[in-house]
Design a protein around this motif. Sequence first.
Motif, PDB file in Angstrom:
ATOM      1  N   GLU A  34      35.795  -7.641  29.705  1.00  0.00           N
ATOM      2  CA  GLU A  34      35.660  -7.210  28.761  1.00  0.00           C
ATOM      3  C   GLU A  34      34.964  -8.016  27.855  1.00  0.00           C
ATOM      4  O   GLU A  34      34.065  -7.861  27.107  1.00  0.00           O
ATOM      5  N   LYS A  35      36.297  -8.971  26.889  1.00  0.00           N
ATOM      6  CA  LYS A  35      36.303 -10.094  25.957  1.00  0.00           C
ATOM      7  C   LYS A  35      35.084 -10.648  26.431  1.00  0.00           C
ATOM      8  O   LYS A  35      34.031 -10.497  25.644  1.00  0.00           O
ATOM      9  N   GLU A  36      35.140 -11.091  27.458  1.00  0.00           N
ATOM     10  CA  GLU A  36      33.628 -12.234  27.784  1.00  0.00           C
ATOM     11  C   GLU A  36      32.165 -11.408  27.743  1.00  0.00           C
ATOM     12  O   GLU A  36      31.700 -12.489  26.552  1.00  0.00           O
ATOM     13  N   TYR A  37      32.433 -10.937  28.538  1.00  0.00           N
ATOM     14  CA  TYR A  37      30.955  -9.870  28.608  1.00  0.00           C
ATOM     15  C   TYR A  37      30.521  -9.298  27.263  1.00  0.00           C
ATOM     16  O   TYR A  37      29.675  -9.989  27.067  1.00  0.00           O
ATOM     17  N   LEU A  38      31.442  -9.028  26.620  1.00  0.00           N
ATOM     18  CA  LEU A  38      30.858  -8.811  24.852  1.00  0.00           C
ATOM     19  C   LEU A  38      31.195  -9.705  23.851  1.00  0.00           C
ATOM     20  O   LEU A  38      29.781  -9.760  22.851  1.00  0.00           O
ATOM     21  N   ASP A  39      31.720 -10.658  23.699  1.00  0.00           N
ATOM     22  CA  ASP A  39      30.895 -11.599  23.100  1.00  0.00           C
ATOM     23  C   ASP A  39      29.734 -12.537  23.752  1.00  0.00           C
ATOM     24  O   ASP A  39      28.899 -12.641  22.444  1.00  0.00           O
ATOM     25  N   ALA A  40      29.392 -12.962  24.810  1.00  0.00           N
ATOM     26  CA  ALA A  40      28.211 -13.263  25.262  1.00  0.00           C
ATOM     27  C   ALA A  40      26.854 -12.623  24.643  1.00  0.00           C
ATOM     28  O   ALA A  40      26.477 -12.639  23.677  1.00  0.00           O
ATOM     29  N   PHE A  41      27.395 -11.153  24.617  1.00  0.00           N
ATOM     30  CA  PHE A  41      26.306 -10.004  24.875  1.00  0.00           C
ATOM     31  C   PHE A  41      25.791  -9.719  23.374  1.00  0.00           C
ATOM     32  O   PHE A  41      25.090 -10.244  22.904  1.00  0.00           O
ATOM     33  N   TRP A  42      26.872 -10.140  22.313  1.00  0.00           N
ATOM     34  CA  TRP A  42      26.769 -10.120  21.039  1.00  0.00           C
ATOM     35  C   TRP A  42      25.785 -10.932  20.714  1.00  0.00           C
ATOM     36  O   TRP A  42      25.094 -11.500  19.650  1.00  0.00           O
ATOM     37  N   LYS A  43      26.455 -12.517  21.015  1.00  0.00           N
ATOM     38  CA  LYS A  43      25.541 -13.668  20.433  1.00  0.00           C
ATOM     39  C   LYS A  43      23.880 -14.081  21.086  1.00  0.00           C
ATOM     40  O   LYS A  43      23.436 -14.407  20.528  1.00  0.00           O
ATOM     41  N   GLU A  44      24.100 -13.155  22.586  1.00  0.00           N
ATOM     42  CA  GLU A  44      22.579 -12.781  23.144  1.00  0.00           C
ATOM     43  C   GLU A  44      21.313 -11.821  22.615  1.00  0.00           C
ATOM     44  O   GLU A  44      20.018 -12.443  22.379  1.00  0.00           O
ATOM     45  N   SER A  45      21.812 -11.271  21.953  1.00  0.00           N
ATOM     46  CA  SER A  45      21.413  -9.808  20.701  1.00  0.00           C
ATOM     47  C   SER A  45      20.726 -10.281  20.360  1.00  0.00           C
ATOM     48  O   SER A  45      19.882  -9.946  19.035  1.00  0.00           O
ATOM     49  N   HIS A  46      21.515 -11.922  19.106  1.00  0.00           N
ATOM     50  CA  HIS A  46      21.412 -12.227  17.711  1.00  0.00           C
ATOM     51  C   HIS A  46      20.438 -10.776  16.431  1.00  0.00           C
ATOM     52  O   HIS A  46      19.635 -10.877  16.210  1.00  0.00           O
ATOM     53  N   ASN A  47      21.826  -9.941  16.953  1.00  0.00           N
ATOM     54  CA  ASN A  47      21.710  -9.039  16.043  1.00  0.00           C
ATOM     55  C   ASN A  47      22.157  -9.909  14.382  1.00  0.00           C
ATOM     56  O   ASN A  47      23.384  -9.449  14.168  1.00  0.00           O
ATOM     57  N   PRO A  48      21.524 -10.475  13.503  1.00  0.00           N
ATOM     58  CA  PRO A  48      22.098 -10.138  11.776  1.00  0.00           C
ATOM     59  C   PRO A  48      22.813  -8.992  11.463  1.00  0.00           C
ATOM     60  O   PRO A  48      23.822  -9.973  10.728  1.00  0.00           O
ATOM     61  N   ARG A  49      22.826  -7.807  11.741  1.00  0.00           N
ATOM     62  CA  ARG A  49      23.296  -7.350  10.766  1.00  0.00           C
ATOM     63  C   ARG A  49      24.719  -6.722  11.262  1.00  0.00           C
ATOM     64  O   ARG A  49      25.361  -5.429  10.836  1.00  0.00           O
ATOM     65  N   VAL A  50      25.187  -7.419  12.640  1.00  0.00           N
ATOM     66  CA  VAL A  50      26.026  -7.162  13.153  1.00  0.00           C
ATOM     67  C   VAL A  50      27.523  -8.356  13.399  1.00  0.00           C
ATOM     68  O   VAL A  50      26.877  -9.457  14.046  1.00  0.00           O
ATOM     69  N   THR A  51      28.409  -7.437  13.235  1.00  0.00           N
ATOM     70  CA  THR A  51      29.444  -8.919  13.137  1.00  0.00           C
ATOM     71  C   THR A  51      30.447  -8.226  14.363  1.00  0.00           C
ATOM     72  O   THR A  51      31.413  -7.179  13.430  1.00  0.00           O
ATOM     73  N   ILE A  52      30.772  -8.671  15.355  1.00  0.00           N
ATOM     74  CA  ILE A  52      31.392  -8.038  15.898  1.00  0.00           C
ATOM     75  C   ILE A  52      33.261  -8.742  16.479  1.00  0.00           C
ATOM     76  O   ILE A  52      33.403 -10.431  16.204  1.00  0.00           O
TER      77      ILE A  52
END
Length: 318
Positions: A34-52
């Motif tokens: 889960e951690k690997e997927y979500l970390d990668a998804f966040w980086k791919e989303s390019h949402n500057p308003r979110v820090t996960i």
Amino acid sequence: MTKPRRDRQKQSGRRPPFRRQAPTILVVSEGLTEKEYLDAFWKESHNPRVTIEVVDQSGTPKTVVEVAKQLSDDAIELAQNEGDDNIKFDAVWCVYDVDDHPYLHEAREMAAANGFDTAISNPSFELWLLLHFRDDPGSHHRDTIRSFLKEHDPEYDKHVDFNLYAGGCEKAVSRAKKLDKIAAQINDEGRNPTTGVYKLTEQIRGTCPDISGAWWIGAEAQRKEMLTVVQKGDLVTASCFLHDSMEMETRWVLTGQVSNDGQITGYLEYPSADREFRYQKFTARVSQDGNTIEGRAAYDDGGGHDHRWSRTGDPSVQ
């Protein structure tokens, strides 16, 4: 609109620093996948308003929620000590499987009691991964779901190569929503197969309202002041001018940010005003239909004036 008054309490004449708001999402996951997927998804989303912040926490669902509560409580305490609410998490997610875990009911109740969101997969997180490649696989044991997944990702072994999944994210969301809809129709929420991971990914990706274009300001009868709004992502620049002025006099310029929930924050600058009256703090909210914006521009001393903007093409204000 009324020009800044000169009899107000004198201000610094310098615009306060515009602080870009970046909501922080805490995700406590059951395992490394889960951690690997979500970390990668966040980086791919390019949402500057979110820090996960994704925390790998092996254990039972109850353990996941307990860790989330401890981390959330620590952040709240630190925010109080530092006098900075930005330290607190804006959202807390607990990501875990049904599998054969004990204390599922207790975990869900604890999460709800603390205002945490949950992304639960039944039977396992591999179902969410599988939906990137195919439709409803039917109700199966987690081992069977894993074998289905390996047909598309032969190297899968509790680790995720996100490059294989990136192209199927939108389809996974659509398929997961369909599974939830079927479960709701038969009154069996969370049944096998369902997964709530898509709700988390949609929050991570995020979208903010599009307010670019031309706007009228004030009452319909006036129609003297107009705005031209330029938007890049969540950042906006709005230039106000007198519509019936041959010189197209610039009244003020807004530099700000629009959030996913339609909240606008920033500062108005009156270029022709004296330095001590040049800046006002601006807060407003976009209506649900996106055709009006209402808010207030305020001085540091509390004075100010209300704003109402209407899209130039909105039939309701013709």
